[in-house]
Write an enzyme that holds these catalytic residues in place. Sequence first.
Site, PDB file in Angstrom:
ATOM      1  NE  ARG A 105      -3.407   2.476   2.570  1.00 18.45           N
ATOM      2  CZ  ARG A 105      -3.298   3.340   3.594  1.00 18.45           C
ATOM      3  NH1 ARG A 105      -2.619   3.033   4.677  1.00 18.45           N
ATOM      4  NH2 ARG A 105      -3.900   4.509   3.545  1.00 18.45           N
ATOM      5  CG  HIS A 148      -1.095   8.792   3.611  1.00 21.07           C
ATOM      6  ND1 HIS A 148      -1.271   7.435   3.752  1.00 21.07           N
ATOM      7  CD2 HIS A 148      -0.761   9.241   4.848  1.00 21.07           C
ATOM      8  CE1 HIS A 148      -1.045   7.080   5.003  1.00 21.07           C
ATOM      9  NE2 HIS A 148      -0.722   8.166   5.698  1.00 21.07           N
ATOM     10  CD  GLU A 193      -5.070   7.354   9.668  1.00 19.14           C
ATOM     11  OE1 GLU A 193      -4.620   8.393  10.180  1.00 19.14           O
ATOM     12  OE2 GLU A 193      -4.720   6.223  10.039  1.00 19.14           O
ATOM     13  CG  ASN A 319      -5.373   3.087   8.499  1.00 19.20           C
ATOM     14  OD1 ASN A 319      -5.478   2.110   7.759  1.00 19.20           O
ATOM     15  ND2 ASN A 319      -4.914   4.243   8.068  1.00 19.20           N
ATOM     16  CE1 TYR A 321      -0.516   2.338  13.578  1.00 18.33           C
ATOM     17  CE2 TYR A 321      -2.367   3.580  12.711  1.00 18.33           C
ATOM     18  CZ  TYR A 321      -1.154   2.940  12.521  1.00 18.33           C
ATOM     19  OH  TYR A 321      -0.588   2.896  11.270  1.00 18.33           O
ATOM     20  CD  GLU A 377      -1.814   3.751   8.052  1.00 20.78           C
ATOM     21  OE1 GLU A 377      -1.609   4.146   9.219  1.00 20.78           O
ATOM     22  OE2 GLU A 377      -1.916   4.519   7.090  1.00 20.78           O
TER      23      GLU A 377
HETATM   24  C1  FCB Z   1      -1.630   6.876  10.801  1.00 15.67           C
HETATM   25  C2  FCB Z   1      -1.139   7.421   9.491  1.00 15.67           C
HETATM   26  C3  FCB Z   1       0.194   6.885   9.071  1.00 15.67           C
HETATM   27  C4  FCB Z   1       1.135   6.726  10.248  1.00 15.67           C
HETATM   28  C5  FCB Z   1       0.468   5.977  11.370  1.00 15.67           C
HETATM   29  C6  FCB Z   1       1.347   5.735  12.565  1.00 15.67           C
HETATM   30  O1  FCB Z   1      -2.519   7.771  11.390  1.00 15.67           O
HETATM   31  O2  FCB Z   1      -2.048   7.133   8.459  1.00 15.67           O
HETATM   32  O3  FCB Z   1       0.697   7.728   8.080  1.00 15.67           O
HETATM   33  O4  FCB Z   1       1.617   7.945  10.630  1.00 15.67           O
HETATM   34  O5  FCB Z   1      -0.670   6.669  11.779  1.00 15.67           O
END
Ligand code: FCB
Length: 471
Positions: A105, A148, A193, A319, A321, A377
Site C-alpha cells: 500500500r 495521504h 484517514e 487503520n 492503533y 494499517e
Molecule cells: C496513521 C497514518 C500513518 C502513520 C500511522 C502511525 O494515522 O495514516 O501515516 O503515521 O498513523
Amino acid sequence: MANDASAVSDARPSAVSNGALADPFSPPADSSLWRKNFLLGAATASYQIEGAVNEDGRLPSIWDTFSAKPGKVLAGDTGAVACDHYHRWEADIELLASLGLEGYRLSIAWPRVMDAAGLPNRKGLDFYKRLLNRLKEKGITTSVTLYHWDLPQHLEDRGGWLNRDTAYRFADYADLMSRELAGTVDAWATLNEPWCSAYLGYGNGHHAPGLADGRFATQAMHHLLLAHGLAIPVLRANDPASQKGIVANIGRGTANSDSAADQRAAHLFEVQHNAWILDPLLKGAYPQDLFELWPGTEPLVLDGDMQTISAPLDFLGINYYFRTNVASDGAHGFRDVPLEGVERTQMGWEVHPDGLRDLLIGFNRTYRNLPPIYITENGMASDDKVIDGHVDDAQRISFLKRHLAAVDQAIKAGVDIRGYFLWSLMDNFEWAFGYERRFGVVHVDYSTQKRTVKRSAELVAKFLKERKAQA
Ligand code: FCB
C-alpha cells in the site's frame, strides 16, 4: 496441514503438529491468516518516505510548509530527505519482495504529478508508473491511496479543504491518475484517514495546515468526503477492473466507570472518531450526536452531497492503533483518562487488540452495507536499535501477533476481512513526531540510509514462506 484445525488436538500445543509454529509470531493452526487468499502486505505513504521534495517539478505540499515552521515537528524534522525512497525505490521493492510480502500500500504525492494549472507533470507520473510496473512484475498486489495528507500548497493557499473547490480539484486529480495508471493498480483508496486531515489539520492544529477551529474541522471533513464521493465514479469509469474504497482510522473509546455520564462520553468519543466518517459514507447522513458534542459546527451541505458521498464502495480500509479511556467532562463532552499499568508503545499509545475486534464486529452490526474490509494499517513504534546487525523488536512481534489474532476473531464472528497491511514497511517520517518514532518492520539508519530487516519482518517472512509452501 497447518490451516486444518482438526489436525491439532486441543490437548496439544499447536507447535507439536507443525514445528513451524514454535516461533513467537506464527498464528495458531486454526487462524484464518493461514488462508492463502488473506492478503498480507505492508504500507507506506509518499511524504513519509520519498524525500526529493524539490525534484522533477514536485510542488510544495502543506507538510513542507508546516514542518518548516519552528515547533511544529519534534526536533525540527521535515520530510525533505526522509527514506530517500524517490531514489532508492528499486532496492526498497527488492526488499519488500524478498520478505515475501504479497501486497504493498503506497500513496501518490499529488504535488508531484500535477501542476497548479491541473496539467500532468510527466516526470512525477513516470516515477509512479515505474514503481507500479515493477510491483506488478514481482506479482505484488498494489493498493494506491490518492491522498495521504500531502495537499499541494497552492490549493491550501486558496483555502485548502475549507474551500469546496478543492473537492473538484481532487476529482480532476483522481481522473488523471486513474487514466494514467489504469491496469497497474489493484485497489484505489481515495483518502487516508479523513479524521486526521479534518480534526488534526483544521480542528486542533497538530497537523498541517495547522488551523484550530471546530467549525473548520466539520467543514473540511465535508469537503474531504465530497472529494471522495466525486472521485469514486471517475475511478470506476477509468479503471473498471480495480477495487475502489477509502481508508478510515477508527478509535475505540471505553468508559472510565459504569455511570451513565461516562458511558455517554465513551459513546460520543466513538461518534466523533468513527460515525463522523462512516455514517456519511454508509448511511448518507452525519450522526446527529456529533453536533451535541460540538454544538454549532454543522457544515454547509448542498443538495445531493450526501448521495455523492454515500456512493457504494468495493472495500473499506481500516487503520487501528490504540484505545482511549474516557470520562464525562461534566458538560456535553468527554475527557481522556489514561489508564495506569497498561502496556504502551513508544507513542504512549495503549496496546489494546480487543478494541480492533470489538469495533469490527460492532460495525458489522451497525452498517448493513459494510463493504469487505482490509486492515490498511496496524503496527507500533518502538525505540529500535541495531545491535550486531540485528534489531530485536520483541514488543512489535507480540503486538502484531495479538492484533492478527483479533482480526481472526472478527473474521470468525462473521466480518468479511480480506487482508492486513503492516504499518509500516520501514521506519519513516512520523508526522509531528519526526524520525524519533520508529514504526517500520525494517529499520532505517537516516545518516546512511541503510535498511536493516527487523526480527518482526523476518518472522512475517518466515510465516509467509510456510503458508506458500502448503498444499
Ligand atoms: C496513521 C497514518 C500513518 C502513520 C500511522 C502511525 O494515522 O495514516 O501515516 O503515521 O498513523
